[in-house]
Scaffold this motif. Structure first.
Motif, mmCIF file in Angstrom:
data_model
loop_
_atom_site.group_PDB
_atom_site.id
_atom_site.type_symbol
_atom_site.label_atom_id
_atom_site.label_comp_id
_atom_site.label_asym_id
_atom_site.label_seq_id
_atom_site.Cartn_x
_atom_site.Cartn_y
_atom_site.Cartn_z
ATOM 1 N N GLU A 174 0.745 -1.173 0.143
ATOM 2 C CA GLU A 174 -0.146 0.061 0.037
ATOM 3 C C GLU A 174 0.583 1.767 0.222
ATOM 4 O O GLU A 174 0.665 2.360 -0.388
ATOM 5 C CB GLU A 174 -1.019 0.162 0.890
ATOM 6 N N GLN A 175 1.801 0.831 0.332
ATOM 7 C CA GLN A 175 3.027 2.358 1.333
ATOM 8 C C GLN A 175 3.508 2.455 -0.579
ATOM 9 O O GLN A 175 3.953 3.518 -1.378
ATOM 10 C CB GLN A 175 4.182 1.965 1.771
ATOM 11 N N GLN A 176 3.235 1.426 -1.145
ATOM 12 C CA GLN A 176 4.255 1.421 -2.873
ATOM 13 C C GLN A 176 2.975 2.398 -3.364
ATOM 14 O O GLN A 176 3.433 2.551 -4.610
ATOM 15 C CB GLN A 176 4.929 0.030 -3.269
ATOM 16 N N ARG A 177 2.391 1.468 -3.282
ATOM 17 C CA ARG A 177 0.735 2.112 -4.221
ATOM 18 C C ARG A 177 0.282 3.472 -4.184
ATOM 19 O O ARG A 177 0.120 4.730 -4.772
ATOM 20 C CB ARG A 177 -0.469 1.443 -3.498
ATOM 21 N N VAL A 178 1.209 4.161 -2.727
ATOM 22 C CA VAL A 178 0.761 5.802 -2.567
ATOM 23 C C VAL A 178 1.978 6.942 -3.392
ATOM 24 O O VAL A 178 1.478 7.523 -4.056
ATOM 25 C CB VAL A 178 0.576 5.761 -1.578
ATOM 26 N N ARG A 179 2.693 5.906 -3.123
ATOM 27 C CA ARG A 179 3.463 7.031 -4.039
ATOM 28 C C ARG A 179 3.727 6.606 -5.515
ATOM 29 O O ARG A 179 3.984 7.463 -6.172
ATOM 30 C CB ARG A 179 5.424 6.352 -3.861
ATOM 31 N N ASP A 180 3.243 5.782 -5.286
ATOM 32 C CA ASP A 180 2.953 5.580 -7.575
ATOM 33 C C ASP A 180 2.193 6.317 -7.596
ATOM 34 O O ASP A 180 2.367 7.133 -8.585
ATOM 35 C CB ASP A 180 2.858 4.069 -8.299
ATOM 36 N N LEU A 181 1.000 6.566 -7.329
ATOM 37 C CA LEU A 181 0.171 7.523 -7.325
ATOM 38 C C LEU A 181 -0.083 8.773 -7.300
ATOM 39 O O LEU A 181 0.241 10.502 -7.948
ATOM 40 C CB LEU A 181 -1.217 7.256 -6.659
ATOM 41 N N LEU A 182 1.532 9.419 -6.215
ATOM 42 C CA LEU A 182 1.840 10.522 -5.861
ATOM 43 C C LEU A 182 2.707 11.116 -7.139
ATOM 44 O O LEU A 182 2.204 12.090 -7.885
ATOM 45 C CB LEU A 182 2.638 10.871 -4.413
ATOM 46 N N GLU A 183 3.349 10.119 -8.013
ATOM 47 C CA GLU A 183 4.757 10.368 -8.871
ATOM 48 C C GLU A 183 3.002 10.700 -9.880
ATOM 49 O O GLU A 183 3.593 11.367 -10.904
ATOM 50 C CB GLU A 183 5.049 8.928 -9.083
ATOM 51 N N GLU A 184 2.237 9.954 -9.674
ATOM 52 C CA GLU A 184 1.326 10.051 -10.992
ATOM 53 C C GLU A 184 0.134 11.346 -10.790
ATOM 54 O O GLU A 184 0.745 12.034 -12.317
ATOM 55 C CB GLU A 184 0.458 9.029 -11.075
ATOM 56 N N LEU A 185 -0.225 11.763 -9.881
ATOM 57 C CA LEU A 185 -0.314 12.676 -9.156
ATOM 58 C C LEU A 185 0.760 14.121 -9.769
ATOM 59 O O LEU A 185 0.171 15.138 -10.503
ATOM 60 C CB LEU A 185 -0.482 13.129 -8.453
ATOM 61 N N ARG A 186 2.154 14.077 -9.270
ATOM 62 C CA ARG A 186 2.409 15.345 -10.016
ATOM 63 C C ARG A 186 2.889 15.425 -11.558
ATOM 64 O O ARG A 186 2.976 16.318 -11.722
ATOM 65 C CB ARG A 186 4.151 14.937 -9.084
ATOM 66 N N ILE A 187 2.362 14.448 -12.360
ATOM 67 C CA ILE A 187 3.004 14.405 -13.430
ATOM 68 C C ILE A 187 2.002 14.778 -14.102
ATOM 69 O O ILE A 187 1.940 14.962 -15.527
ATOM 70 C CB ILE A 187 3.787 13.906 -14.319
ATOM 71 N N THR A 188 0.886 14.737 -13.665
ATOM 72 C CA THR A 188 -0.401 14.868 -14.097
ATOM 73 C C THR A 188 -1.194 16.959 -14.503
ATOM 74 O O THR A 188 -0.752 17.055 -13.558
ATOM 75 C CB THR A 188 -1.483 14.305 -13.421
ATOM 76 N N LYS A 189 -1.265 17.171 -15.155
ATOM 77 C CA LYS A 189 -1.328 18.151 -15.407
ATOM 78 C C LYS A 189 -3.422 19.342 -14.350
ATOM 79 O O LYS A 189 -3.823 17.963 -14.177
ATOM 80 C CB LYS A 189 -1.996 19.254 -16.770
ATOM 81 N N ALA A 190 -3.026 19.581 -14.106
ATOM 82 C CA ALA A 190 -3.894 20.810 -13.271
ATOM 83 C C ALA A 190 -5.015 20.611 -14.045
ATOM 84 O O ALA A 190 -6.446 20.380 -13.645
ATOM 85 C CB ALA A 190 -3.326 21.926 -12.417
ATOM 86 N N THR A 191 -5.375 20.716 -15.155
ATOM 87 C CA THR A 191 -6.276 21.255 -16.544
ATOM 88 C C THR A 191 -6.732 19.172 -16.620
ATOM 89 O O THR A 191 -8.288 19.938 -16.558
ATOM 90 C CB THR A 191 -5.856 21.879 -17.548
ATOM 91 N N ASN A 192 -6.369 18.668 -16.083
ATOM 92 C CA ASN A 192 -6.690 17.219 -16.133
ATOM 93 C C ASN A 192 -7.817 16.225 -14.998
ATOM 94 O O ASN A 192 -7.624 16.957 -13.976
ATOM 95 C CB ASN A 192 -5.420 16.388 -16.151
#
Length: 293
Positions: free
Chosen positions: A76-94
Motif C-alpha cells: 500500500e505504501q508503494q501504491r501511494v508513492r506510485d499515485l503521488l508520482e502520477e499526480l505530480r506529472i498530471t496537468k492541473a487541467t486534467n
C-alpha cells in the motif's frame, strides 16, 4: 442616404465588438481563476498523498511481528508513492484524472484505517501475551525455586537417613604387646598391637554378617603392613583402596565389641599414627594414637 445607414451600422458593430471583448476578457479571467484553483487543489492533494506515505512509514515498525501484514503495508505504501508520482506529472487541467486520484486517496485511507486497527489489535495482543509470559516466567521461577528447595530438603533428609543408618565406633583403645603378649611401651619390644573397639547400637542399620576394614597410617603418611597389596583391597566411594586389617562380624542391632591384632613386621617409629575404620563402604571413624618410646 448611404451615410445615414452606415453610421448606425458602425455604431452597432462597435458595440458588438465591445461586448465580445468584454466577454473574452471576462472568460479569460474566469479560466485563469479556475486553473489557479485546480493547481491549488492539486497541490493540496499532493500534500495529502505525502502525509499518507509518511503515516505508512510510521507504522512500519519492528514491533509488528506479522509478515503478511508487513507485506500488505509495503504494497500500500508503494501504491501511494506510485499515485503521488502520477499526480505530480498530471496537468492541473486534467480534472477527470485528478478527481480519480482523489478517490484513490480516499480508498487508500480506508485501507490504512483497516491496517491500523489490525496493528492496534496485534499490539494489544502482544502486550497481553508479554504480560502473560512474564507471569508464567515468574510462576516458573517460583516453582523451580520450590523444587530446588524440596530437592535440597530431600538431599538433606537422605543424608540424615544415611548417617542414621551408618554404624559408629563408640569406644577405641590401643594396647602394644611384646612377644609374650604382655603390655609394653618400648617400641623395640613391640611385636603385636591390639586394637579394641566397640560398634555402637543402631536399630536402623541393616543386620547380618558385615566386614570391618581398618587402615593404619604411619606418622609419615604411609599405609602399614601390606605384604600383598593386591589382596588387601576393598570398595570405597566407587573405587578400590587398600586396608591393613579386616574382620568379619555379625551385627544384630546391638553394640558389639571386637578386637583386631596387628603383627608388627617393620621398625616402629614414635609419633602419631591413625586408625581409620570402614563398614558398608563408608568411613565410620578415625582415631589417632601415639607410640612414644
Amino acid at each position: 442616404m448611404k451615410k445615414k445607414v452606415i453610421i448606425p451600422i458602425l455604431i452597432i458593430l462597435l458595440a458588438v465588438i465591445g461586448v465580445l471583448t468584454y466577454l473574452f476578457f471576462a472568460q479569460k479571467q474566469e479560466m485563469t481563476e479556475m486553473v489557479e484553483q485546480m493547481e491549488f487543489e492539486k497541490s493540496e492533494l499532493e500534500d495529502e498523498y505525502e502525509d499518507l506515505a509518511m503515516q505508512f512509514d510510521g507504522y512500519r515498525t519492528p514491533d509488528i511481528h506479522n509478515d503478511s501484514l508487513t507485506q500488505l503495508l509495503n504494497q500500500e505504501q508503494q501504491r501511494v508513492r506510485d499515485l503521488l508520482e502520477e499526480l505530480r506529472i498530471t496537468k492541473a487541467t486534467n480534472a477527470r484524472r485528478i478527481a480519480e486520484l482523489k478517490k484513490e486517496l480516499a480508498t487508500v485511507r480506508q485501507v490504512m484505517v483497516s491496517y491500523v486497527h489490525q496493528i492496534d489489535s496485534l499490539n494489544q495482543t502482544n502486550k497481553r501475551l508479554t504480560a502473560e509470559n512474564k507471569q508464567v516466567r515468574e510462576q516458573y521461577a517460583v516453582v523451580q525455586q520450590q523444587a530446588e528447595e524440596l530437592q535440597q530438603q530431600n538431599t538433606h533428609l537422605t543424608e540424615k537417613v544415611t548417617r542414621a543408618s551408618m554404624l559408629e565406633i563408640t569406644a577405641f583403645s590401643v594396647t602394644p604387646l611384646n612377644k609374650r603378649d604382655r603390655k609394653t611401651t618400648n617400641l623395640n619390644h613391640m611385636q603385636k598391637i591390639q586394637f579394641d573397639f566397640t560398634i555402637g547400637k543402631n536399630v536402623t542399620c541393616e543386620r547380618g554378617i558385615k566386614q570391618v576394614y581398618m587402615r593404619i597410617v604411619r606418622p609419615d603418611g604411609e599405609l602399614i603392613n601390606l605384604p600383598d597389596p593386591a589382596s588387601r583391597m576393598f570398595a570405597f566411594e566407587n573405587s578400590e583402596i587398600e586396608y591393613s586389617l579386616t574382620k568379619e562380624f555379625e551385627y544384630g542391632g546391638e553394640a558389639v565389641s571386637e578386637t583386631l591384632y596387628w603383627n608388627v613386621g617393620e621398625i616402629l617409629y614414635k609419633g602419631t599414627y591413625n586408625a581409620d575404620f570402614f563398614i558398608d563402604g563408608a568411613l565410620i571413624a578415625s582415631f589417632p594414637f601415639e607410640l612414644k618410646h
